[in-house]
Design a protein around this motif. Structure first.
Motif, PDB file in Angstrom:
ATOM      1  N   SER A   7     -30.341   7.763  64.932  1.00  0.00           N
ATOM      2  CA  SER A   7     -29.676   8.409  64.028  1.00  0.00           C
ATOM      3  C   SER A   7     -30.538  10.050  63.949  1.00  0.00           C
ATOM      4  CB  SER A   7     -30.206   8.245  62.882  1.00  0.00           C
ATOM      5  OG  SER A   7     -31.874   8.275  62.639  1.00  0.00           O
ATOM      6  N   GLY A   8     -29.774  11.082  63.424  1.00  0.00           N
ATOM      7  CA  GLY A   8     -30.114  12.311  63.691  1.00  0.00           C
ATOM      8  C   GLY A   8     -29.228  13.249  64.369  1.00  0.00           C
ATOM      9  N   GLY A   9     -28.162  12.940  64.875  1.00  0.00           N
ATOM     10  CA  GLY A   9     -27.297  13.761  65.837  1.00  0.00           C
ATOM     11  C   GLY A   9     -26.171  14.321  64.589  1.00  0.00           C
ATOM     12  N   GLY A  10     -25.549  15.327  65.209  1.00  0.00           N
ATOM     13  CA  GLY A  10     -24.571  16.318  64.597  1.00  0.00           C
ATOM     14  C   GLY A  10     -24.273  17.476  65.225  1.00  0.00           C
ATOM     15  N   LEU A  11     -23.922  18.343  64.391  1.00  0.00           N
ATOM     16  CA  LEU A  11     -23.302  19.645  64.784  1.00  0.00           C
ATOM     17  C   LEU A  11     -24.295  20.554  64.609  1.00  0.00           C
ATOM     18  CD1 LEU A  11     -21.038  21.581  66.098  1.00  0.00           C
ATOM     19  CD2 LEU A  11     -20.264  21.815  63.593  1.00  0.00           C
TER      20      LEU A  11
END
Length: 118
Positions: A7-11
């Motif tokens: 978890s923790g991914g993003g833009l």
């Protein structure tokens, strides 16, 4: 059997930071090694960072910018990513290496997307 959930991914904008988490169903202490890999579009999956036996190793492309760490109490491995660049855009995967009988067993998380763009 080991289940890994990233978890923790993003833009994020160039120069920004992200902290990826990998929650393990098994005690981190019992895992021989844990690492982070990434795969960018059109490229092969590559090792980003690995921790084992109290040591850490990093790909040259991320040295000084990324840090791998563990929280044994939470059975979680982290990848702190700083000074992110567009070239860091990829799906990031958590990996666990378990000592089996006569060989190592490897387990992978589902991956989390990291996109670095302005």
């Amino acid at each position: 059997q080991v289940q890994l959930v990233e978890s923790g991914g993003g833009l994020v904008q160039p120069g920004g930071s992200l902290r990826l988490s990998c929650a393990s169903s098994r005690s981190i202490f019992s895992i021989n090694a844990m690492g982070w890999y990434r795969q960018a579009p059109g490229k092969q999956r590559e090792l980003v960072a690995i921790t084992s036996g109290g040591t850490t190793e990093y790909a040259d492309s991320v040295k000084g910018r990324f840090t791998i760490s563990t929280d044994n109490a939470k059975n979680t491995v982290y990848l702190e990513m700083n000074s992110l660049e567009p070239e860091d855009t990829a799906v990031y995967y958590c990996n666990a290496r378990i000592v089996g009988i006569g060989s190592y067993d490897y387990y992978w998380g589902q991956g989390t997307q990291v996109t670095v763009s302005s």
